[in-house]
Design a protein around this motif. Structure first.
Motif, PDB file in Angstrom:
ATOM      1  N   CYS A   1     -61.548 -48.359  29.873  1.00 53.48           N
ATOM      2  CA  CYS A   1     -62.743 -49.030  29.345  1.00 53.48           C
ATOM      3  C   CYS A   1     -63.961 -48.211  29.760  1.00 53.48           C
ATOM      4  O   CYS A   1     -64.056 -47.731  30.884  1.00 53.48           O
ATOM      5  CB  CYS A   1     -62.821 -50.442  29.910  1.00 53.48           C
ATOM      6  SG  CYS A   1     -64.431 -51.198  29.624  1.00 53.48           S
TER       7      CYS A   1
ATOM      8  N   CYS B   1     -69.447 -49.780  28.705  1.00 52.67           N
ATOM      9  CA  CYS B   1     -70.568 -49.303  27.895  1.00 52.67           C
ATOM     10  C   CYS B   1     -71.902 -49.950  28.264  1.00 52.67           C
ATOM     11  O   CYS B   1     -71.948 -51.088  28.741  1.00 52.67           O
ATOM     12  CB  CYS B   1     -70.279 -49.606  26.424  1.00 52.67           C
ATOM     13  SG  CYS B   1     -68.688 -48.994  25.870  1.00 52.67           S
TER      14      CYS B   1
ATOM     15  N   CYS C   1     -67.762 -55.135  22.636  1.00 51.60           N
ATOM     16  CA  CYS C   1     -66.818 -56.223  22.937  1.00 51.60           C
ATOM     17  C   CYS C   1     -67.619 -57.484  23.256  1.00 51.60           C
ATOM     18  O   CYS C   1     -67.299 -58.584  22.803  1.00 51.60           O
ATOM     19  CB  CYS C   1     -65.904 -55.838  24.106  1.00 51.60           C
ATOM     20  SG  CYS C   1     -66.797 -55.413  25.615  1.00 51.60           S
TER      21      CYS C   1
ATOM     22  N   CYS D   1     -63.927 -53.782  20.115  1.00 53.90           N
ATOM     23  CA  CYS D   1     -64.048 -52.582  20.958  1.00 53.90           C
ATOM     24  C   CYS D   1     -63.511 -51.377  20.197  1.00 53.90           C
ATOM     25  O   CYS D   1     -62.315 -51.321  19.902  1.00 53.90           O
ATOM     26  CB  CYS D   1     -63.264 -52.755  22.260  1.00 53.90           C
ATOM     27  SG  CYS D   1     -63.099 -51.184  23.140  1.00 53.90           S
TER      28      CYS D   1
HETATM   29  S1  SF4 Z   1     -66.751 -51.964  24.015  1.00 56.95           S
HETATM   30 FE1  SF4 Z   1     -66.288 -53.206  25.843  1.00 56.95          FE
HETATM   31  S2  SF4 Z   1     -64.053 -53.028  26.194  1.00 56.95           S
HETATM   32 FE2  SF4 Z   1     -64.681 -51.426  24.712  1.00 56.95          FE
HETATM   33  S3  SF4 Z   1     -64.995 -49.618  26.018  1.00 56.95           S
HETATM   34 FE3  SF4 Z   1     -67.032 -50.613  25.780  1.00 56.95          FE
HETATM   35  S4  SF4 Z   1     -67.198 -52.043  27.542  1.00 56.95           S
HETATM   36 FE4  SF4 Z   1     -65.032 -51.410  27.384  1.00 56.95          FE
END
Ligand code: SF4
Length: 411
Positions: free
Chosen positions: A25, A28, A33, A68
């Motif tokens: 993960c 981000c 997500c 995600c």
């Molecule tokens: S969108 Fe959410 S689950 Fe996907 S990599 Fe980014 S933080 Fe991680």
């Protein structure tokens, strides 16, 4: 001829990335997500930026699974809840690296603190030109050596040791000083926080196979320029197709290889090699040190969570994202320690800290560091062999016979 070589390099890159690109993960800055969760169960911790799923709030909509773009959320069919990487937050809170980083045999992973301007995140994510996204994200990061940034950090209540950790962050050095780390798929616009150093090895292997000197700067530079496909391939992964930054990174790695060969062979180092890629000799040597021989405490610079934040952290920790397993399986102990996610009166961070402190200040391993002799590998600091991990050895005499049988059986 060149076409054949390009195909070979592309195949090598395919192999490298299709099978060996480790993805976790990205925690981000602009997590899609979280944006896609109708229940508001996914959140980014203000304290350290770790993205977690609140298990109590999760209603199993599964929109985060498709939301995600890195495919890093999983649905637990047993609990009916979404789960994802927790960046081993109980370990990080006490200043120790994640399990994946600590156990990486290639010592490829680095963990460090990055200060960033939260107000600039959305603006950077919305930059229209995809090729500008890499620089846009870099511009969100703040230079911890800048006195204005330090003053602002103090005003915002960021502890001094965190600013110190940001100054020594290996990640800051790789992203912003040496500029050899790149974000994975910036075009997803989630502002990923796990960055990668593109590999030079497939290019080196091809030069070696053709019988040329694969540590010569000119050969390496010429190969990077001539072999269009690998650079484009990497650019599609790391810079939304912009070959410029990938080219720069590969040239820096090639220059480092060539520069260090002279030093290792006892020849006079050639200043023109780092100069050719816009670096000083000192910078090049420091980059080599960080990438090749840096010690544990240089690869992982993680400040501990502060006592004053402990209560808030524990409140979050009671929403431990990994719950719902059979009680007999967990035996009263959560996967992150006895205190996690069970409404325990002992905060997770405090419990972990006590256990680690006990272990690190004793000659032998503390048995009973966990309830009922259970071994919690997430808390294991790598010292000794935890009691209960292997079956007990039988008494002498009996043991020899048993060993003999064992080795027979394994043949
Ligand atoms: S969108 Fe959410 S689950 Fe996907 S990599 Fe980014 S933080 Fe991680």
């Amino acid at each position: 001829m060149l076409k054949g070589i390009e195909d070979k390099v592309k195949f090598e890159f395919d192999q490298t990335f299709m099978f060996y690109l480790p993805r976790i993960c990205e925690h981000c800055l602009n997590p899609s997500c979280a944006a896609s969760c109708p229940s508001g169960a996914i959140y980014k911790r203000e304290e350290d930026g770790i993205v977690l799923v609140d298990q109590d709030k999760c209603r199993g909509w599964r929109m985060c699974v498709t939301g995600c773009p890195y495919k890093k959320v999983y649905f637990n069919h047993k609990t009916g809840k979404a789960e994802k990487c927790t960046f081993c937050y109980p370990r990080v809170e006490v200043g120790i690296p994640t399990v994946c980083a600590e156990t990486c045999v290639g010592r490829l992973r680095y963990i460090g603190l990055m200060l960033y301007d939260a107000d600039k995140v959305l603006e950077a994510a919305a930059v229209e030109d995809e090729h500008a996204l890499y620089e846009a994200q870099r511009s969100v990061f703040l230079d911890p050596h800048d006195s204005a940034v330090q003053r602002e950090a103090e005003r915002a209540g960021i502890p001094g040791d965190w600013v110190e950790a940001a100054k020594n962050s290996p990640v800051w050095k790789l992203i912003s000083e040496y500029k050899v780390a790149l974000p994975l798929h910036p075009e997803y616009r989630t502002m990923p926080m796990v960055w990668y150093i593109p590999p030079l090895s497939p290019v080196v292997d091809v030069i070696k196979d053709t019988g040329y000197d694969a540590e010569d700067k000119d050969n390496l530079f010429a190969a990077i320029d001539a072999l269009r496909i690998p650079v484009e391939y990497l650019a599609n992964l790391f810079t939304a197709g912009d070959v410029g930054p990938v080219n720069d990174v590969l040239r820096k790695l090639a220059a480092m290889r060539s520069y260090m060969r002279d030093i290792n062979l006892g020849r006079d180092p050639r200043a023109e090699i780092p100069e050719a890629v816009g670096m000083s000799e000192e910078e090049m040597y420091e980059m080599f040190r960080l990438l090749a021989i840096a010690k544990y405490n240089e690869r992982y610079v993680i400040p501990t969570a502060h006592g004053e934040d402990a209560h808030a952290l524990e409140e979050l920790a009671t929403d431990c994202p990994v719950t719902g397993y059979d009680d007999e399986l967990m035996d009263g102990s959560g996967p992150f320690g006895e205190g996690s996610g069970r409404g325990s009166t002992t905060p997770v961070a405090v419990e972990n800290f006590r256990m680690l402190q006990q272990r690190q200040t004793q000659e032998s391993l503390v048995s009973g560091g966990s309830k009922q002799g259970r071994v919690n590998l997430l808390n294991w600091d790598g010292k000794g062999v935890p009691a209960g991990l292997f079956p007990e050895r039988p008494a002498e005499g009996v043991g020899q016979a048993a060993d003999g049988e064992g080795s027979e059986g394994s043949r």
